[in-house]
Design a protein around this motif. Structure first.
Motif, short mmCIF file in Angstrom:
data_model
loop_
_atom_site.label_atom_id
_atom_site.label_comp_id
_atom_site.label_asym_id
_atom_site.label_seq_id
_atom_site.Cartn_x
_atom_site.Cartn_y
_atom_site.Cartn_z
N UNK A 247 0.83 -1.20 0.00
CA UNK A 247 0.00 0.00 0.00
C UNK A 247 0.87 1.26 0.00
N UNK A 248 1.97 1.21 0.73
CA UNK A 248 2.90 2.35 0.75
C UNK A 248 3.47 2.58 -0.66
N UNK A 249 3.79 1.50 -1.35
CA UNK A 249 4.29 1.58 -2.72
C UNK A 249 3.31 2.35 -3.61
N UNK A 250 2.03 1.98 -3.54
CA UNK A 250 1.03 2.62 -4.38
C UNK A 250 0.70 4.04 -3.90
N UNK A 251 0.60 4.22 -2.57
CA UNK A 251 0.22 5.53 -2.04
C UNK A 251 1.24 6.60 -2.38
N UNK A 252 2.49 6.22 -2.50
CA UNK A 252 3.53 7.20 -2.81
C UNK A 252 3.71 7.40 -4.31
N UNK A 253 3.66 6.29 -5.07
CA UNK A 253 4.05 6.38 -6.48
C UNK A 253 2.89 6.70 -7.42
N UNK A 254 1.69 6.24 -7.13
CA UNK A 254 0.57 6.53 -8.03
C UNK A 254 0.30 8.03 -8.13
N UNK A 255 0.21 8.77 -7.01
CA UNK A 255 0.05 10.23 -7.15
C UNK A 255 1.23 10.90 -7.86
N UNK A 256 2.43 10.35 -7.66
CA UNK A 256 3.62 10.89 -8.33
C UNK A 256 3.50 10.72 -9.85
N UNK B 57 0.03 -4.00 -10.22
CA UNK B 57 -0.53 -3.16 -9.15
C UNK B 57 -0.63 -1.71 -9.60
N UNK B 58 0.43 -1.24 -10.27
CA UNK B 58 0.42 0.15 -10.71
C UNK B 58 -0.65 0.39 -11.78
N UNK B 59 -0.75 -0.52 -12.74
CA UNK B 59 -1.76 -0.36 -13.80
C UNK B 59 -3.16 -0.29 -13.21
N UNK B 60 -3.43 -1.16 -12.25
CA UNK B 60 -4.77 -1.19 -11.65
C UNK B 60 -5.07 0.07 -10.84
N UNK B 61 -4.00 0.70 -10.29
CA UNK B 61 -4.22 1.83 -9.39
C UNK B 61 -4.24 3.17 -10.11
N UNK B 62 -3.52 3.29 -11.24
CA UNK B 62 -3.51 4.56 -11.97
C UNK B 62 -4.89 4.77 -12.61
N UNK B 63 -5.43 5.96 -12.47
CA UNK B 63 -6.78 6.26 -12.95
C UNK B 63 -6.89 5.93 -14.44
N UNK C 149 13.69 5.09 -8.02
CA UNK C 149 14.03 3.66 -7.97
C UNK C 149 13.46 3.06 -6.68
N UNK C 150 12.35 2.30 -6.78
CA UNK C 150 11.78 1.69 -5.59
C UNK C 150 12.59 0.47 -5.15
N UNK C 151 12.69 0.27 -3.83
CA UNK C 151 13.37 -0.90 -3.26
C UNK C 151 12.50 -1.45 -2.14
N UNK C 152 12.16 -2.73 -2.24
CA UNK C 152 11.34 -3.39 -1.22
C UNK C 152 12.26 -3.92 -0.12
N UNK C 153 12.23 -3.26 1.02
CA UNK C 153 13.14 -3.63 2.12
C UNK C 153 12.80 -4.98 2.73
N UNK C 154 11.62 -5.53 2.40
CA UNK C 154 11.24 -6.85 2.93
C UNK C 154 12.02 -7.98 2.29
N UNK C 155 12.52 -7.75 1.08
CA UNK C 155 13.14 -8.85 0.33
C UNK C 155 14.61 -8.60 -0.02
N UNK C 156 15.08 -7.37 0.13
CA UNK C 156 16.46 -7.07 -0.24
C UNK C 156 17.38 -7.17 0.97
#
Length: 315
Positions: free
Chosen positions: A27-36, A58-64, A142-149
């Motif tokens: 959700x943080x990924x989408x909340x920050x990047x979709x408005x950007x 996820x991005x395609x589905x979230x962008x208006x 450049x997004x980085x997922x801290x859960x997996x890196x």
């Protein structure tokens, strides 16, 4: 980490803006990047999104749905080799500029490489991008997922991005100059390789190509690989020939599964670790040899010797 807010600036007036976005929640990924993304489209800036299949979906589905102007690319197809990725991004940004865009926004999420040997050239790539794409009016996140890196990968990403995308854009105190990091991440090449044969110094481009072609034919190099190496090595030889620099001595031969060509020129040679990574200016007719050679070969190494320098091409 010191939290320093970067002065607000328009990307169109300041060339490349290269930011790191570390997240730990979808959700943080989408909340920050979709408005950007949508903010850029509202301002007439085309957007390029490169990522894994899941993040792209996820991005395609979230962008208006009413927004157009986004190019979606699979990262597995873009991030094949650092040299190819730099060239691809350069071409895309040039196309947008030629089409009239004042600036471009881009999201680039690297694939999850397996180990340090795979990650090191891509961390170097992130550093090199600061120089190689500096001439573009672009804002790259450049997004980085801290859960997996791994922690050491995240540490490397912090060292390669001048700014951070947080609640606002902030200067990154951990950023290092690209040349320092590339020196650390680039393996020192072997000073000598077994299996290469000295072919001497050709006095003109045709003699050079003929000598290299005969050696590749004897080594049963495929026509496809041979044609690429002839162009790559020919560009380097041609620059020396046109500039009346010392002509390079040629060595070539099989090294394991590869065919290797070495061009050794008297003098100090290339000390710029980023040589051949920065795209040549539009219309440039000289100084492009290293760029072409990096694009067409599997690996390019620069070996400094006493009173000489060797450019080693692997195919």
């Amino acid at each position: 980490m010191t939290d320093v807010i970067c002065p607000r600036r328009e990307v169109s007036a300041h060339g490349l803006r290269h930011e790191l976005f570390v997240y730990d929640d979808d959700d943080e990924f989408l909340d920050r990047l979709v408005p950007w993304v949508e903010d850029g489209l509202d301002g007439g800036e085309p957007v390029l999104v490169i990522g894994g299949r899941a993040s792209l979906n996820r991005m395609r589905d979230a962008v208006h749905a009413g927004y157009t102007g986004v190019t979606w690319l699979n990262g597995e197809e873009v991030y094949t080799r650092p040299e190819a990725a730099i060239a691809g991004l350069d071409r895309a940004l040039r196309r947008h500029s030629v089409a009239g865009a004042v600036a471009t926004r881009a999201i680039g999420e690297l694939p999850r490489f397996r180990d340090e040997s795979e990650w090191r050239p891509w961390l170097a790539y992130e550093a090199i991008a600061n120089r190689a794409l500096a001439h573009h009016n672009a804002w790259v996140v450049c997004p980085c997922d801290s859960r997996v890196l791994a922690t050491w990968v995240l540490d490397g990403m912090y060292r390669t991005h001048p700014e951070l995308l947080l609640e606002a854009s902030r200067c990154n105190p951990l950023y290092e100059e690209p040349e320092l990091l590339v020196r650390e991440l680039t393996p020192t090449p072997e000073p000598r390789l077994e299996g290469l044969r000295e072919l001497g110094i050709a006095q003109d481009p045709r003699s050079f190509r003929d000598a290299l072609r005969r050696e590749m034919d004897a080594a049963l190099v495929s026509d496809y690989d041979a044609s690429k190496l002839l162009v790559a090595a020919g560009e380097l030889y041609g620059e020396a020939y046109r500039n009346r620099a010392g002509l390079p001595a040629l060595c070539a031969g099989r090294v394991g599964d590869h065919f290797v060509c070495e061009l050794t020129t008297p003098g100090a040679g290339h000390h710029d670790l980023l040589a051949g990574y920065v795209p040549p200016a539009a219309g440039a007719s000289d100084g492009t040899g290293m760029w072409v050679a990096r694009q067409l070969t599997e690996r390019l190494e620069i070996v400094h010797r006493p009173a000489a320098v060797t450019v080693r091409l692997w195919i």
